[in-house]
Design an enzyme around this catalytic site. Structure first.
Site, PDB file in Angstrom:
ATOM      1  N   GLU A  83       0.665  -1.261   0.070  1.00 28.37           N
ATOM      2  CA  GLU A  83       0.096   0.047  -0.036  1.00 28.37           C
ATOM      3  C   GLU A  83       0.884   1.018  -0.083  1.00 28.37           C
ATOM      4  O   GLU A  83       0.582   2.156  -0.738  1.00 28.37           O
ATOM      5  CB  GLU A  83      -0.998   0.093   1.279  1.00 28.37           C
ATOM      6  CG  GLU A  83      -1.646   1.270   1.512  1.00 28.37           C
ATOM      7  CD  GLU A  83      -1.546   1.801   2.899  1.00 28.37           C
ATOM      8  OE1 GLU A  83      -1.057   2.793   2.990  1.00 28.37           O
ATOM      9  OE2 GLU A  83      -1.795   0.970   3.907  1.00 28.37           O
TER      10      GLU A  83
ATOM     11  N   GLU B 145      10.238   1.790   2.054  1.00 28.81           N
ATOM     12  CA  GLU B 145       8.728   1.577   2.874  1.00 28.81           C
ATOM     13  C   GLU B 145       8.638   0.550   3.739  1.00 28.81           C
ATOM     14  O   GLU B 145       7.732   0.329   4.626  1.00 28.81           O
ATOM     15  CB  GLU B 145       7.851   1.632   1.664  1.00 28.81           C
ATOM     16  CG  GLU B 145       7.870   3.002   0.754  1.00 28.81           C
ATOM     17  CD  GLU B 145       7.545   4.102   1.756  1.00 28.81           C
ATOM     18  OE1 GLU B 145       6.788   4.196   2.641  1.00 28.81           O
ATOM     19  OE2 GLU B 145       8.269   5.114   1.438  1.00 28.81           O
TER      20      GLU B 145
END
Length: 975
Positions: A70, A145
């Site tokens: 995401e 991330e």
């Protein structure tokens, strides 16, 4: 235009069309024939348009793959190759909402905008990001991330770094978060729900680039997508865009993303786990006890709504019978519930907080004895009606702070659509609600208790027990594990890790090319309304009390707020103003017991709420306006009932019930602990402001760490101090509840104002006539520079000062500065390069300014970033396009759409703080006129702010003690 079922529009076949009266929308369900994409449009007159593309993403394991993905798909794509187009949009769009969500079984990418051009720009970026992300080209995206080994030199210690890794370190530092996550894990051992979609920090480092790519290839295909559109947009144009730009390029495939149903257990499962507390905390009264039940399926519309109502009825109000029974049995100090309907098999959970493991069997016994008694004797019918009315009001109002109405509908429809059922099932609640109401006079709710709670073996008794030193041991284990991994590596492998670390830093530090930045769509200044919105406000009077009336269409709801200036409360009683707001509505009045009062409120109103607020002045450092606010809402025909209830609470509350008061204080303290654990950035920045600002010091005493310490003290010594606490509450109420310091705010339509006016005398008779005599507060302002110790593994690092004390004035241009620093400098240095989950600049019109990080693995490094901000500004440069982006992003934040109640409240604040329309227009003009030179000129302001060395850090005991030299004092937050 009129759409016809079974016709094809730009590649989309209309499967179903229906009018949903409950939300005043026409629903259109489409299937894109070539790609297999599903699309649902709610067409109506709302100009705050919403888009979302979602995917069913059941997690394979605990590595947090769905969550990391995401984050990662928003880090550049085929058409928009900048490193972080999402951030560029945050900085330079008129969006009213922009985010992405990872749930237990789905991932959603929603945004909202009122500007059509902006809406299509955002849709282009989000679609490209989801379907064509740059994760295939740059392994550094997963490293940044998700996680990576950080090693700059072969002689230093290797560490883990990554944004999601640190975010989930923060999430797993909160006992409440651990509890809810583990409940799902143990209730669904044979289902994807057993896996942590957000990622367990212990397992995130097991995620490989190969698994990462494989997951995207499998699930991020239009055939597995759920596209949602909402609002007054041109549906045909939206379908054409999606088809021509994206979906026509995909062939329909079969994607196996089904979620298997968990078979019920033969018997209740029992589990006991540990969670960390600091070495200085007491273990007594720190255990969580919970009972959870799997209750059917979320595609059973009536059960879905009824169980939601039952949870409120049993656990959410002072009149709730199960909550009362647990509190009175002294099982623990706080009781709350949760009905999680966002998964295929919803879960009903009962939680007792601040208990002890020895109470486990008694907890179970009291729960089941109470439920059996309710089934046998029947539930109070008024209590059932009150809970139904409360939930109905919430559903109809569809107002959740910070979220557009259209997004709330999207989340709700996914509770059936994701599981291959009718998407409108939970939006068309009218008939379902009617059936439930018809059953009030029967034993319907008693049977629900029997079936889903008493006789349900698919259940879990989970205890969460505190353990000292667990966080420290975990930190040591990670350090040892990393040391062992490094020792097992060859020289070449170590050099490879060093090379990867350098490659990542190089990518992070290299600015995007001008060519790539210009590929992102951007509005022009001409697309912005140059005029500041005028909020409706009329000054009226009733019996010499000022009334601020806001004539706005509210769909027959009246929002009535009472604003009492608390500036006459003596310094020593300030925490009691906050305590008073927390106690009101939960104790007896002359006419009602607190249980009856709760029922009456939920039967007749949409809610009565109490809170303390401090509104900042404009331009005067020491000017602030403290208020105790009574917020209320009701259908206009219920205004007389609402006013009578407010009057009883404000004028006739009885503070003398020592047992009840103790229960409330224990609950408030418990909720404060949750707030501190989940909002460390607010606590640290609030504490920081108290070092150099009168208003900051006032705020901190009312709802910062000082208030928590006050609650801890009076709870600990309650039996000896009960009479004093009661006396102080009475004194504080007598000072506050008077006409001389009261403003009444009414937001509704003109013809409904007369109903309020007619009944206002009934309200005012309850309020005193004491003269308002403001206090001149003196606070001990100094750089306390505290390290606030918690059992967490991350920090919330705050530093700042008041720039007006250095001779600078407030200007709208500083709002553009905030956009630039929060979205550019701080984002890149603290989040991207530092691995924190977030970092922000906080500012107010009286000159208070702070930088504060969120779930940050660092401490000194972050302070160093703050100290260097003036150098960044000194060398700041941006072309016309970049400055336009920053200005548009700033205006987007100023123009956030408000609900009718929100418009009334914002207008009240402007009135009280003497913020005129001319002030607001000047601020807007200054934003629109901001230049590169203006931004550069702030270098001295930031240098002068940072040189004062005012800091406050809330976080890990290990990290704070490692850096103890920068603190004057180190404080244990929890006791």
């Amino acid at each position: 235009m009129e759409f016809e079922v079974n016709k094809v529009y730009n590649g989309f076949k209309l499967i179903e069309k229906r009018k949903i009266e409950e939300i005043n929308s026409t629903a259109l369900l489409f299937l894109h024939e070539k790609s297999g994409a599903r699309l649902y449009k709610l067409s109506n007159y709302d100009d705050n348009k919403v888009f979302s593309i979602g995917f069913r993403t059941p997690p394979y394991d605990d590595t947090g793959l769905p969550h990391i993905l995401e984050h990662s798909v928003l880090c550049g794509s085929r058409k928009f190759p900048t490193k972080e187009p999402f951030v560029e949009l945050l900085k330079g769009s008129l969006n009213t909402f922009l985010n992405a969500f990872t749930f237990s079984d789905k991932t959603m990418y929603p945004f909202a905008s009122r500007n059509e051009k902006d809406f299509f720009n955002l849709m282009d970026v989000y679609m490209d990001a989801a379907l064509y992300p740059n994760i295939y080209k740059y392994p550094e995206i997963l490293m940044q991330e998700g996680w990576h080994y950080e090693l700059n030199d072969k002689n230093e210690d290797m560490t883990y770094k990554g944004v999601v890794y640190n975010e989930m370190q923060g999430a797993f530092s909160s006992a409440e978060s651990i509890l809810i996550r583990r409940i799902q894990q143990y209730l669904f051992p044979d289902s994807p729900y057993k896996n942590e979609s957000g990622g367990d920090p212990d397992y995130i480092p097991n995620l490989t680039q190969e698994k990462f790519i494989e997951f995207h290839k499998k699930y991020y295909h239009p055939s597995n997508s759920y596209i949602y559109l909402y609002g007054d947009g041109d549906t045909l144009k939206e379908l054409e865009f999606l088809n021509e730009k994206y979906l026509k390029d995909f062939e329909r495939i079969e994607v196996d993303s089904r979620i298997n149903e968990q078979k019920p257990f033969d018997a209740m499962k029992e589990v006991s786990l540990e969670y960390p507390i600091t070495p200085n905390e007491e273990e007594k009264d720190k255990t969580f006890l919970s009972l959870s039940f799997v209750t059917g399926k979320s595609t059973d519309a009536q059960n879905y709504l009824a169980m939601n109502i039952l949870e409120h009825l049993l656990l959410e109000t002072p009149a709730a019978p199960l909550k009362r029974a647990l509190i009175e049995a002294n099982i623990g100090k706080d009781v709350f519930g949760q009905f999680d309907s966002s998964i295929m098999q919803p879960v009903f959970t009962i939680v007792v907080k601040n208990s002890n493991i020895e109470m486990k069997e008694k907890f179970k016994e009291v729960v089941f004895d109470t439920l059996r008694k309710l089934v046998k004797e029947g539930i109070d019918k008024e209590l059932i009606e009150a809970s139904i009315n409360k939930r109905e009001f919430e559903i109809r109002e569809a107002d959740e702070e910070g979220l557009p109405k259209g997004l709330l509908f999207d989340v709700k429809l996914m509770d059936s659509w994701l599981y291959d059922e009718n998407p409108s099932m939970h939006l068309e609640y009218g008939k379902t609600l009617s059936k439930i109401k018809e059953n009030v006079k029967t034993d319907y709710f008693e049977k629900l208790i029997e079936e889903y709670l008493l006789n349900n073996t698919h259940s879990l008794l989970l205890s969460l027990v505190p353990k000292k030193g667990l966080a420290e041991k975990k930190a040591e284990d990670i350090k040892r594990k990393l040391s062992d991994i490094k020792k097992s590596m060859s020289e070449d492998e170590i050099e490879n890790i060093i090379s990867q670390t350098k490659a990542l830093k190089k990518r992070q530090e290299e600015p995007d090319s001008k060519e790539d930045l210009e590929k992102l769509p951007l509005l022009s200044i001409k697309d912005i309304n140059p005029k500041a919105e005028v909020l409706p406000i009329e000054e009226r009077a009733l019996d010499e009390v000022k009334v601020l009336f806001h004539p706005i269409f509210t769909n027959e709801i009246a929002y009535i707020n009472l604003l009492f200036n608390t500036g006459a409360v003596p310094y020593e009683l300030l925490p009691y103003a906050a305590l008073l707001s927390d106690v009101l509505g939960k104790i007896d009045t002359e006419k009602y017991s607190y249980s009856e009062l709760s029922k009456k409120i939920n039967l007749s109103t949409g809610g009565i709420y109490f809170g303390v607020e401090v509104y900042q002045g404009k331009g005067n450092i020491d000017e602030f306006y403290p208020q105790l606010i009574v917020k209320s809402k009701a259908l206009c025909d219920k205004i007389p009932n609402l006013i009578e209830l407010i009057g009883q609470i404000v004028g006739k509350s009885k503070f003398d019930d020592k047992k009840r008061l103790k229960e409330i204080i224990q609950e408030i303290k418990s909720r404060s602990e949750i707030r501190i654990s989940q909002s460390g950035h607010l606590i640290s920045s609030m504490r920081l402001f108290s070092y150099f600002s009168k208003s900051g010091a006032y705020v901190e005493k009312l709802y910062g760490l000082s208030y928590y310490k006050f609650l801890s003290d009076i709870e600990k010594n309650y039996d000896n101090r009960a009479d004093e606490i009661i006396s102080n509450l009475k004194k504080t109420a007598d000072i506050i509840f008077n006409k001389d310091n009261l403003i009444i705010s009414v937001t509704t339509e003109e013809n409904d104002y007369s109903v309020f006016e007619k009944n206002s005398g009934e309200l005012l008779k309850y309020i005193g006539n004491r003269k308002y005599n403001p206090v001149n507060y003196e606070f001990d302002l100094e750089a306390k520079n505290e390290g606030l110790l918690t059992p967490g593994n991350v920090q919330y690092v705050a530093k700042g000062y008041n720039f007006m004390k250095e001779g600078y004035g407030y200007t709208g241009r500083i709002q553009v500065l905030r956009t630039i620093l929060s979205g550019d400098y701080l984002w890149n240095r603290v989040r991207v390069q530092g691995g924190a989950y977030g970092c922000f600049m906080r500012i107010d019109r009286t000159g208070n300014l702070a930088f504060v990080s969120y779930r940050d693995p660092n401490l000194k490094e972050t302070l160093s970033v703050y100290n260097s901000v003036f150098e960044y500004l000194k060398n700041f440069d941006a072309d016309e396009r970049e400055m336009t982006k920053y200005i548009i992003g700033t205006i987007g934040k100023l123009d956030y759409p408000l609900t009718p109640a929100g418009k009334g409240e914002r207008a009240d604040i402007n009135y009280i703080t003497h913020l005129t329309q001319e002030d607001l227009q000047r601020e807007r003009d200054e934003v629109l006129d901001t230049t590169v030179e203006d931004i550069r000129s702030f270098d001295r302001l930031l240098f002068d702010v940072m040189k004062h060395e005012y800091i406050c850090v809330l976080g890990s005991e290990v990290k704070i003690k490692e850096n103890k030299d920068i603190f004057k004092d180190i404080i244990n937050v929890f006791e």
